[in-house]
Design a protein around this motif. Sequence first.
Motif, mmCIF file in Angstrom:
data_model
loop_
_atom_site.group_PDB
_atom_site.id
_atom_site.type_symbol
_atom_site.label_atom_id
_atom_site.label_comp_id
_atom_site.label_asym_id
_atom_site.label_seq_id
_atom_site.Cartn_x
_atom_site.Cartn_y
_atom_site.Cartn_z
ATOM 1 N N LEU A 42 0.829 -1.205 0.000
ATOM 2 C CA LEU A 42 0.000 0.000 0.000
ATOM 3 C C LEU A 42 0.865 1.258 0.000
ATOM 4 O O LEU A 42 0.543 2.243 -0.671
ATOM 5 C CB LEU A 42 -0.961 -0.012 1.182
ATOM 6 N N GLY A 43 1.985 1.227 0.717
ATOM 7 C CA GLY A 43 2.916 2.353 0.696
ATOM 8 C C GLY A 43 3.490 2.570 -0.693
ATOM 9 O O GLY A 43 3.613 3.704 -1.160
ATOM 10 N N TRP A 44 3.820 1.469 -1.377
ATOM 11 C CA TRP A 44 4.337 1.579 -2.745
ATOM 12 C C TRP A 44 3.272 2.179 -3.662
ATOM 13 O O TRP A 44 3.574 3.036 -4.494
ATOM 14 C CB TRP A 44 4.747 0.196 -3.266
ATOM 15 N N MET A 45 2.029 1.751 -3.495
ATOM 16 C CA MET A 45 0.940 2.265 -4.330
ATOM 17 C C MET A 45 0.770 3.779 -4.175
ATOM 18 O O MET A 45 0.349 4.454 -5.113
ATOM 19 C CB MET A 45 -0.362 1.542 -4.005
ATOM 20 N N LEU A 46 1.104 4.293 -3.004
ATOM 21 C CA LEU A 46 0.995 5.731 -2.751
ATOM 22 C C LEU A 46 2.267 6.485 -3.130
ATOM 23 O O LEU A 46 2.297 7.709 -3.091
ATOM 24 C CB LEU A 46 0.674 5.976 -1.271
ATOM 25 N N GLY A 47 3.299 5.759 -3.498
ATOM 26 C CA GLY A 47 4.595 6.368 -3.800
ATOM 27 C C GLY A 47 4.731 6.860 -5.224
ATOM 28 O O GLY A 47 3.881 6.609 -6.089
ATOM 29 N N SER A 48 5.826 7.541 -5.482
ATOM 30 C CA SER A 48 6.046 8.173 -6.793
ATOM 31 C C SER A 48 6.203 7.162 -7.922
ATOM 32 O O SER A 48 5.743 7.404 -9.040
ATOM 33 C CB SER A 48 7.264 9.097 -6.741
ATOM 34 N N GLN A 49 6.822 6.010 -7.658
ATOM 35 C CA GLN A 49 6.997 5.011 -8.714
ATOM 36 C C GLN A 49 5.639 4.526 -9.236
ATOM 37 O O GLN A 49 5.412 4.461 -10.444
ATOM 38 C CB GLN A 49 7.823 3.837 -8.198
ATOM 39 N N ALA A 50 4.737 4.198 -8.328
ATOM 40 C CA ALA A 50 3.408 3.727 -8.750
ATOM 41 C C ALA A 50 2.607 4.851 -9.389
ATOM 42 O O ALA A 50 1.879 4.625 -10.366
ATOM 43 C CB ALA A 50 2.650 3.151 -7.554
ATOM 44 N N GLN A 51 2.731 6.058 -8.869
ATOM 45 C CA GLN A 51 1.983 7.175 -9.433
ATOM 46 C C GLN A 51 2.477 7.521 -10.838
ATOM 47 O O GLN A 51 1.689 7.849 -11.724
ATOM 48 C CB GLN A 51 2.048 8.384 -8.503
ATOM 49 N N ASP A 52 3.781 7.403 -11.071
ATOM 50 C CA ASP A 52 4.327 7.605 -12.423
ATOM 51 C C ASP A 52 3.833 6.512 -13.369
ATOM 52 O O ASP A 52 3.494 6.782 -14.518
ATOM 53 C CB ASP A 52 5.852 7.604 -12.395
ATOM 54 N N LEU A 53 3.778 5.299 -12.875
ATOM 55 C CA LEU A 53 3.311 4.173 -13.677
ATOM 56 C C LEU A 53 1.841 4.330 -14.054
ATOM 57 O O LEU A 53 1.439 3.995 -15.162
ATOM 58 C CB LEU A 53 3.525 2.868 -12.902
ATOM 59 N N ALA A 54 1.043 4.862 -13.151
ATOM 60 C CA ALA A 54 -0.391 5.038 -13.415
ATOM 61 C C ALA A 54 -0.623 5.825 -14.702
ATOM 62 O O ALA A 54 -1.419 5.416 -15.547
ATOM 63 C CB ALA A 54 -1.065 5.737 -12.231
ATOM 64 N N GLY A 55 0.056 6.942 -14.851
ATOM 65 C CA GLY A 55 -0.107 7.752 -16.055
ATOM 66 C C GLY A 55 0.316 7.033 -17.322
ATOM 67 O O GLY A 55 -0.283 7.215 -18.384
ATOM 68 N N LYS A 56 1.332 6.190 -17.218
ATOM 69 C CA LYS A 56 1.839 5.465 -18.391
ATOM 70 C C LYS A 56 0.859 4.398 -18.879
ATOM 71 O O LYS A 56 0.925 3.983 -20.031
ATOM 72 C CB LYS A 56 3.182 4.818 -18.073
ATOM 73 N N VAL A 57 -0.021 3.936 -18.003
ATOM 74 C CA VAL A 57 -1.001 2.920 -18.405
ATOM 75 C C VAL A 57 -2.421 3.505 -18.448
ATOM 76 O O VAL A 57 -3.408 2.794 -18.301
ATOM 77 C CB VAL A 57 -0.933 1.663 -17.500
ATOM 78 N N ASN A 58 -2.492 4.810 -18.650
ATOM 79 C CA ASN A 58 -3.741 5.537 -18.848
ATOM 80 C C ASN A 58 -4.676 5.575 -17.641
ATOM 81 O O ASN A 58 -5.893 5.592 -17.788
ATOM 82 C CB ASN A 58 -4.486 5.030 -20.087
ATOM 83 N N TYR A 59 -4.091 5.545 -16.461
ATOM 84 C CA TYR A 59 -4.842 5.800 -15.235
ATOM 85 C C TYR A 59 -4.427 7.169 -14.724
ATOM 86 O O TYR A 59 -3.319 7.635 -15.001
ATOM 87 C CB TYR A 59 -4.541 4.751 -14.155
ATOM 88 N N ALA A 60 -5.278 7.798 -13.988
ATOM 89 C CA ALA A 60 -4.947 9.101 -13.425
ATOM 90 C C ALA A 60 -4.173 8.907 -12.129
ATOM 91 O O ALA A 60 -4.597 8.130 -11.274
ATOM 92 C CB ALA A 60 -6.219 9.890 -13.154
ATOM 93 N N PRO A 61 -3.039 9.584 -11.988
ATOM 94 C CA PRO A 61 -2.337 9.532 -10.707
ATOM 95 C C PRO A 61 -3.202 10.166 -9.621
ATOM 96 O O PRO A 61 -4.073 10.988 -9.907
ATOM 97 C CB PRO A 61 -1.075 10.355 -10.933
ATOM 98 N N LEU A 62 -2.975 9.757 -8.393
ATOM 99 C CA LEU A 62 -3.742 10.308 -7.278
ATOM 100 C C LEU A 62 -3.336 11.745 -6.988
ATOM 101 O O LEU A 62 -2.152 12.086 -7.093
ATOM 102 C CB LEU A 62 -3.501 9.470 -6.017
ATOM 103 N N PRO A 63 -4.271 12.582 -6.620
ATOM 104 C CA PRO A 63 -3.932 13.936 -6.187
ATOM 105 C C PRO A 63 -3.056 13.873 -4.919
ATOM 106 O O PRO A 63 -3.192 12.950 -4.108
ATOM 107 C CB PRO A 63 -5.283 14.580 -5.870
ATOM 108 N N GLN A 64 -2.164 14.832 -4.762
ATOM 109 C CA GLN A 64 -1.241 14.834 -3.635
ATOM 110 C C GLN A 64 -1.964 14.786 -2.291
ATOM 111 O O GLN A 64 -1.521 14.116 -1.364
ATOM 112 C CB GLN A 64 -0.313 16.050 -3.700
ATOM 113 N N GLN A 65 -3.092 15.461 -2.177
ATOM 114 C CA GLN A 65 -3.847 15.445 -0.927
ATOM 115 C C GLN A 65 -4.322 14.031 -0.587
ATOM 116 O O GLN A 65 -4.311 13.622 0.571
ATOM 117 C CB GLN A 65 -5.035 16.399 -0.987
ATOM 118 N N VAL A 66 -4.714 13.274 -1.586
ATOM 119 C CA VAL A 66 -5.160 11.894 -1.373
ATOM 120 C C VAL A 66 -3.974 11.028 -0.943
ATOM 121 O O VAL A 66 -4.092 10.202 -0.031
ATOM 122 C CB VAL A 66 -5.831 11.328 -2.645
#
Length: 86
Positions: A42-66
């Motif tokens: 879950l920590g990885w999912m909230l981290g920058s690596q997962a958030q960068d990956l989200a955009g590459k596979v056409n998902y929206a990265p989470l807002p910083q507040q989230v």
Amino acid sequence: MITDPDAADAYPISCFTWILLYKEQGYDKRTREQSEALVDLLGWMLGSQAQDLAGKVNYAPLPQQVINNGRAQLGTVTYKGEKLLK
């Protein structure tokens, strides 16, 4: 939640996926290793690596507040009273 946005190229329905977990992970026959693995994932999912990956596979990265709220909540998860977030 965002439903039926006005933007021409937006998805018609978009929302968060919710994850529910016990705040105290030392229940039943659950091991510390299992609990740590869950918190690490879950920590990885909230981290920058997962958030960068989200955009590459056409998902929206989470807002910083989230992300901040998620990490704060994850920081309260324990195993037999000991916090698990590293």
